[in-house]
Design a protein around this motif. Sequence first.
Motif, PDB file in Angstrom:
ATOM      1  N   PHE A 110      19.939  -6.681  -3.441  1.00  0.00           N
ATOM      2  CA  PHE A 110      20.620  -5.845  -2.662  1.00  0.00           C
ATOM      3  C   PHE A 110      20.685  -6.705  -1.206  1.00  0.00           C
ATOM      4  CE2 PHE A 110      19.844  -2.663   1.139  1.00  0.00           C
ATOM      5  CZ  PHE A 110      21.332  -2.199   1.117  1.00  0.00           C
ATOM      6  N   LEU A 111      19.520  -7.278  -0.617  1.00  0.00           N
ATOM      7  CA  LEU A 111      19.368  -7.922   0.476  1.00  0.00           C
ATOM      8  C   LEU A 111      20.397  -8.716   0.669  1.00  0.00           C
ATOM      9  CD1 LEU A 111      15.518  -7.400   1.416  1.00  0.00           C
ATOM     10  CD2 LEU A 111      17.558  -6.312   2.360  1.00  0.00           C
ATOM     11  N   ALA A 127      12.124  -2.881   7.939  1.00  0.00           N
ATOM     12  CA  ALA A 127      11.459  -2.340   6.898  1.00  0.00           C
ATOM     13  C   ALA A 127      10.427  -1.584   7.333  1.00  0.00           C
ATOM     14  CB  ALA A 127      11.198  -3.349   5.564  1.00  0.00           C
ATOM     15  N   GLU A 128      10.390  -0.159   6.946  1.00  0.00           N
ATOM     16  CA  GLU A 128       9.225   0.722   7.403  1.00  0.00           C
ATOM     17  C   GLU A 128       8.340   0.658   6.088  1.00  0.00           C
ATOM     18  OE1 GLU A 128      10.998   3.934  10.297  1.00  0.00           O
ATOM     19  OE2 GLU A 128      11.079   4.556   8.080  1.00  0.00           O
ATOM     20  N   THR A 129       7.082   0.218   6.252  1.00  0.00           N
ATOM     21  CA  THR A 129       6.261   0.018   5.033  1.00  0.00           C
ATOM     22  C   THR A 129       5.094   0.544   5.403  1.00  0.00           C
ATOM     23  OG1 THR A 129       5.439  -1.733   3.470  1.00  0.00           O
ATOM     24  CG2 THR A 129       5.639  -2.451   5.550  1.00  0.00           C
ATOM     25  N   CYS A 130       4.460   0.941   4.000  1.00  0.00           N
ATOM     26  CA  CYS A 130       2.959   1.297   4.021  1.00  0.00           C
ATOM     27  C   CYS A 130       1.906   0.057   3.611  1.00  0.00           C
ATOM     28  CB  CYS A 130       2.548   2.346   3.262  1.00  0.00           C
ATOM     29  SG  CYS A 130       2.483   1.758   1.395  1.00  0.00           S
ATOM     30  N   GLY A 131       2.351  -1.148   3.476  1.00  0.00           N
ATOM     31  CA  GLY A 131       1.649  -2.244   3.238  1.00  0.00           C
ATOM     32  C   GLY A 131       1.105  -2.193   1.961  1.00  0.00           C
ATOM     33  N   TYR A 132       1.585  -1.267   1.133  1.00  0.00           N
ATOM     34  CA  TYR A 132       0.726  -1.425  -0.463  1.00  0.00           C
ATOM     35  C   TYR A 132       1.842  -1.793  -1.450  1.00  0.00           C
ATOM     36  CZ  TYR A 132      -2.512   0.213  -3.729  1.00  0.00           C
ATOM     37  OH  TYR A 132      -3.544   0.102  -4.867  1.00  0.00           O
ATOM     38  N   ASN A 163      11.720 -13.079   3.399  1.00  0.00           N
ATOM     39  CA  ASN A 163      12.472 -13.829   4.368  1.00  0.00           C
ATOM     40  C   ASN A 163      14.072 -13.310   4.661  1.00  0.00           C
ATOM     41  OD1 ASN A 163      13.940 -14.828   2.276  1.00  0.00           O
ATOM     42  ND2 ASN A 163      13.605 -16.908   2.466  1.00  0.00           N
ATOM     43  N   MET A 164      14.218 -12.306   4.026  1.00  0.00           N
ATOM     44  CA  MET A 164      15.438 -11.235   4.495  1.00  0.00           C
ATOM     45  C   MET A 164      15.073 -10.084   5.273  1.00  0.00           C
ATOM     46  SD  MET A 164      17.748 -11.773   0.874  1.00  0.00           S
ATOM     47  CE  MET A 164      16.499 -11.747  -0.373  1.00  0.00           C
ATOM     48  N   ILE A 165      13.970 -10.118   5.498  1.00  0.00           N
ATOM     49  CA  ILE A 165      13.672  -8.762   6.388  1.00  0.00           C
ATOM     50  C   ILE A 165      13.352  -9.424   7.713  1.00  0.00           C
ATOM     51  CG2 ILE A 165      12.238  -6.903   6.745  1.00  0.00           C
ATOM     52  CD1 ILE A 165      11.716  -6.838   3.734  1.00  0.00           C
ATOM     53  N   ASP A 166      14.072  -8.734   8.907  1.00  0.00           N
ATOM     54  CA  ASP A 166      13.745  -9.532  10.237  1.00  0.00           C
ATOM     55  C   ASP A 166      12.632  -8.713  10.877  1.00  0.00           C
ATOM     56  OD1 ASP A 166      16.316 -10.984  10.311  1.00  0.00           O
ATOM     57  OD2 ASP A 166      17.078  -9.125  10.100  1.00  0.00           O
ATOM     58  N   LEU A 169       1.562 -11.352   6.780  1.00  0.00           N
ATOM     59  CA  LEU A 169       2.824 -11.546   7.469  1.00  0.00           C
ATOM     60  C   LEU A 169       2.747 -12.287   8.719  1.00  0.00           C
ATOM     61  CD1 LEU A 169       4.047  -7.864   6.688  1.00  0.00           C
ATOM     62  CD2 LEU A 169       5.221  -9.867   5.737  1.00  0.00           C
ATOM     63  N   ILE A 170       1.703 -11.806   9.680  1.00  0.00           N
ATOM     64  CA  ILE A 170       1.266 -12.207  10.850  1.00  0.00           C
ATOM     65  C   ILE A 170       1.348 -13.843  10.671  1.00  0.00           C
ATOM     66  CG2 ILE A 170       0.044 -12.341  12.939  1.00  0.00           C
ATOM     67  CD1 ILE A 170      -0.520  -9.242  12.232  1.00  0.00           C
ATOM     68  N   LYS A 171       0.483 -14.290  10.027  1.00  0.00           N
ATOM     69  CA  LYS A 171       0.310 -15.813   9.626  1.00  0.00           C
ATOM     70  C   LYS A 171       1.542 -16.439   9.369  1.00  0.00           C
ATOM     71  CE  LYS A 171      -4.481 -16.633   8.866  1.00  0.00           C
ATOM     72  NZ  LYS A 171      -5.582 -16.179   7.728  1.00  0.00           N
ATOM     73  N   ASP A 172       2.361 -15.888   8.572  1.00  0.00           N
ATOM     74  CA  ASP A 172       3.485 -16.479   8.144  1.00  0.00           C
ATOM     75  C   ASP A 172       4.633 -16.512   9.271  1.00  0.00           C
ATOM     76  OD1 ASP A 172       2.328 -17.050   5.664  1.00  0.00           O
ATOM     77  OD2 ASP A 172       3.482 -15.699   4.633  1.00  0.00           O
TER      78      ASP A 172
END
Length: 296
Positions: free
Chosen positions: A146-147, A158-163, A174-177, A209-212
């Motif tokens: 889709f992306l 993306a709203e995420t719970c991180g799980y 890399n397709m999520i800003d 995510l932060i490190k990347d």
Amino acid sequence: MPKETLITDIQRFSVHDGPGIRTTIFFKGCPLRCKWCHNPETLQFENELVYTKKECILCGDCKEACAEKAVSIIKDKVYIDEKKCTLCLECTQVCPSRALEPAAKKYNSTDLAKEVLRDQDFYNTDGGITLSGGEPLVQAQFLEEFLPLVKNATHVAAETCGYWSYEALNNVLNMIDLFLFDIKAAESKRHEELTGKPNDMILKNLEKLIKDGRQVQVRMPVVQGFNDDTDNLAKTSDLLKSFGLKSITLLPYHTLGEVKLAKINSDISPLNIRSMSKKELGKISEFFKSCGIESN
Ligand code: SF4
Ligand code: SF4
């Protein structure tokens, strides 16, 4: 054949799900069971029936249409026997008043992309689409298809719970800003009590995510009596600082989820608490500020 997924809603002109004007897509299915879930109809990965009693005219058409004899009308209400129901959705087709409806509609990746890009002219420079749910990032295979269809045309949040598995999302991240990443409780044991899952994997994913170098905004659903105590707030502040973050978005508890709970057969019980007031939220904000964290 394009991949398919269940979508409970596509909300247009949303201004609360990321920057600018956005179209928010609610994916069905979530690995967590937060006690205060605002979208309980998105939790199960399978489709389900939504019954709105005030719309029901008690015509009995659903009962007649059900080959499984799963529908009964007792007094002024329709009851569905979950053990008999095969989710054929036939009853929703015949209901004249839309009192019985499926919680979600099936979309393939191509149709979903066409549907959301209809709003492209309204996004301006800072808006776009937001993946929400449910937990959109557990649907890696669908997103891989889709992306790429929307990415070049618009900003994606993306709203995420991180799980979720970081590795499974290798081709998607890399397709999520922008990641709107929820922290519900700082300690893993408390997190498990409140959501049904520990937070170790969630925090590792946030750190990665932060490190990347991904753009991340941490958010916290604040629920009075569940996670708004100073111990949890102080530990959450420490956590944010350990990741080099300086701000948090506060999402105050509201009762809309309880209204939805009454319409479905859910394993979540209503909390029976009121929405959080501005004053209460202001105090949480002040506490975070005293810990060196700005909130909005
Ligand atoms: S979804 Fe199908 S099986 Fe279930 S109650 Fe409706 S008609 Fe009956
Ligand atoms: S078909 Fe719809 S309106 Fe009629 S009894 Fe069933 S749920 Fe109610």
